[in-house]
Design an enzyme around this catalytic site. Structure first.
Site, mmCIF file in Angstrom:
data_model
loop_
_atom_site.group_PDB
_atom_site.id
_atom_site.type_symbol
_atom_site.label_atom_id
_atom_site.label_comp_id
_atom_site.label_asym_id
_atom_site.label_seq_id
_atom_site.Cartn_x
_atom_site.Cartn_y
_atom_site.Cartn_z
ATOM 1 N N LYS A 45 -1.069 44.523 65.930
ATOM 2 C CA LYS A 45 0.027 45.174 66.661
ATOM 3 C C LYS A 45 1.194 44.195 66.826
ATOM 4 C CE LYS A 45 -2.180 43.855 71.022
ATOM 5 N NZ LYS A 45 -3.065 44.325 72.115
ATOM 6 N N TYR A 270 23.911 23.293 80.634
ATOM 7 C CA TYR A 270 24.361 24.235 81.657
ATOM 8 C C TYR A 270 23.808 23.848 83.032
ATOM 9 C CZ TYR A 270 26.108 27.693 78.315
ATOM 10 O OH TYR A 270 26.819 28.344 77.345
#
Ligand SMILES: *Cc1c(COP(=O)(O)O)cnc(C)c1O
Length: 377
Positions: A45, A270
């Site tokens: 999956k 950041y």
């Protein structure tokens, strides 16, 4: 797989290497662990946990796998195109209401987890005039998908429905298989075994399936007829806390696009969350959270270069990540073209822990911008 630090493929891209030989070896190792007549399936999956179902499924087929598990009908149809007709494809999350006939036509075996779904399947089969097989799922204690005890009693009481629905497989899923000493394992095993005996008393052909990867390692009594490993095939440790018995399958290498010497104390990235002292060396690698380098690793994660761990510095950005390479000598620093962020040393499980998650999420988050290279076949 991590012997050298040279980029292969296009040096300007991150390179995701998937070792299909290691994947195949993992499949065969799981087969070897199984008791008696149990078959080893494979869960592919979510595009084979992000590694590419189109390459992974045929490699498993070549090793003898004939029982495949996917999450959705769409995944099942893609897999049917890839592998042809001599494999069983089970859809783990049922079938959309009204799509039963399409599912049967594609030869997909839906996992049904309510009585209403079993009735709809039986009706669709009656309309088609052929009883396509289905799987049913019982809840043995996880309280996610699966029939409740009352619904299962009702199913067993309805002989007509049992005949019409053509149940081929009964599944349940373990909640705590990666914690062998958890008492819920034995409790779920007992409920599942009992449910299986009751269903087989009426439908003797039904096969039983309980174990995922970790479930296989709980012992032979968990194996039943078909197992459903996913993560262990892809190198995730099925026995956390013990040495990983599986081979690593994935290596991810990011190109270094800038190296810089820090001549005065400064802040990186950041939010200026990380301070580095004067005299440090930093490497900026191409690849960030848009590529599945999860931002929650910021300040905790590391990469791998010149044979050692290199700490990440500051926040992971969308397209780039900064590493501290001060530990390298001048020759190593100059030779450093790339930094690995997943390999046999820096495992998916370890990276998952840095990111505050599990290896499964690391693999299924792998980005789409990498050059993908498949080894072996
Ligand atoms: C995903 C899944 C598996 C595979 O589990 P792993 O832990 O990856 O081996 C097995 N069964 C079901 C129902 C699943 O949803």
């Amino acid at each position: 797989m991590n012997a050298d630090d040279k980029m292969t493929g296009d040096v300007r891209e991150g390179v995701l290497t998937i070792d299909l030989q290691a994947l195949g070896d993992n499949y065969l190792a799981l087969c070897d662990k199984l008791a008696g007549g149990a078959r080893c399936g494979a869960v592919v999956k979510a595009d084979a946990y992000g590694l590419g179902m189109a390459r992974v499924a045929p490699a498993l087929y070549k090793r003898g796998c004939r029982d495949f598990f996917v999450a959705t009908e769409g995944e099942g149809e893609t897999l049917r195109q890839l592998l042809g007709d001599d494999v069983r494809i089970v859809v783990l999350t049922g079938v959309r209401p009204g799509c039963e006939a399409d599912c049967a036509t594609s030869g997909l075996v839906p996992t049904l987890f309510t009585l209403g779904q079993v009735r709809a399947w039986a009706e669709a089969c009656a309309r088609r005039g052929d009883a396509a097989p289905c799987a049913v799922k019982v809840d043995s204690g996880m309280t996610r998908l699966g029939m409740t005890g009352e619904e299962f009693d009702q199913l067993l009481a309805d002989r007509e429905l049992l005949r019409a629905a053509n149940i081929e497989l009964m599944l349940s899923h373990l909640a705590c298989a990666d914690e062998p000493s958890h008492p819920q394992n034995a409790a779920q095993l007992q409920r599942f075994r009992r449910a299986g005996e009751r269903l087989r008393a009426q439908c003797p052909q039904v096969q039983l399936s309980l174990a995922n990867s970790s479930g296989i390692f709980l012992g032979a009594e968990y194996h039943f007829d078909v197992t459903r490993p996913g993560s262990a095939l892809y190198g995730i440790n099925p026995v956390p806390g013990s040495d990983n018995p599986m081979r690593p399958v994935v290596e991810l290498r990011l190109p270094v696009i800038q190296k810089r010497y820090v001549s005065a104390d400064c802040a990186v990235g950041y939010g200026a969350t990380a301070q580095v002292p004067a005299g440090s060396w930093l490497a900026v690698a191409r690849g960030g959270y848009a590529d599945g380098i999860l931002r929650t690793q910021s300040g905790r994660g590391c990469g791998w270069g010149a044979g050692r761990r290199l700490p990440m510095v500051g926040r992971v950005s969308m397209d780039s990540t900064v590493f501290d390479i001060s530990a390298l000598d001048a020759t190593e620093r100059e030779a450093l073209e790339s930094i690995q962020v997943l390999n046999g040393e820096l495992t998916v499980d370890e990276v998952g822990a840095y990111a505050g998650t599990i290896g499964y999420e690391i693999l299924t988050s792998l980005g789409r911008r990498y050059y993908r290279r498949y080894l072996g076949s």
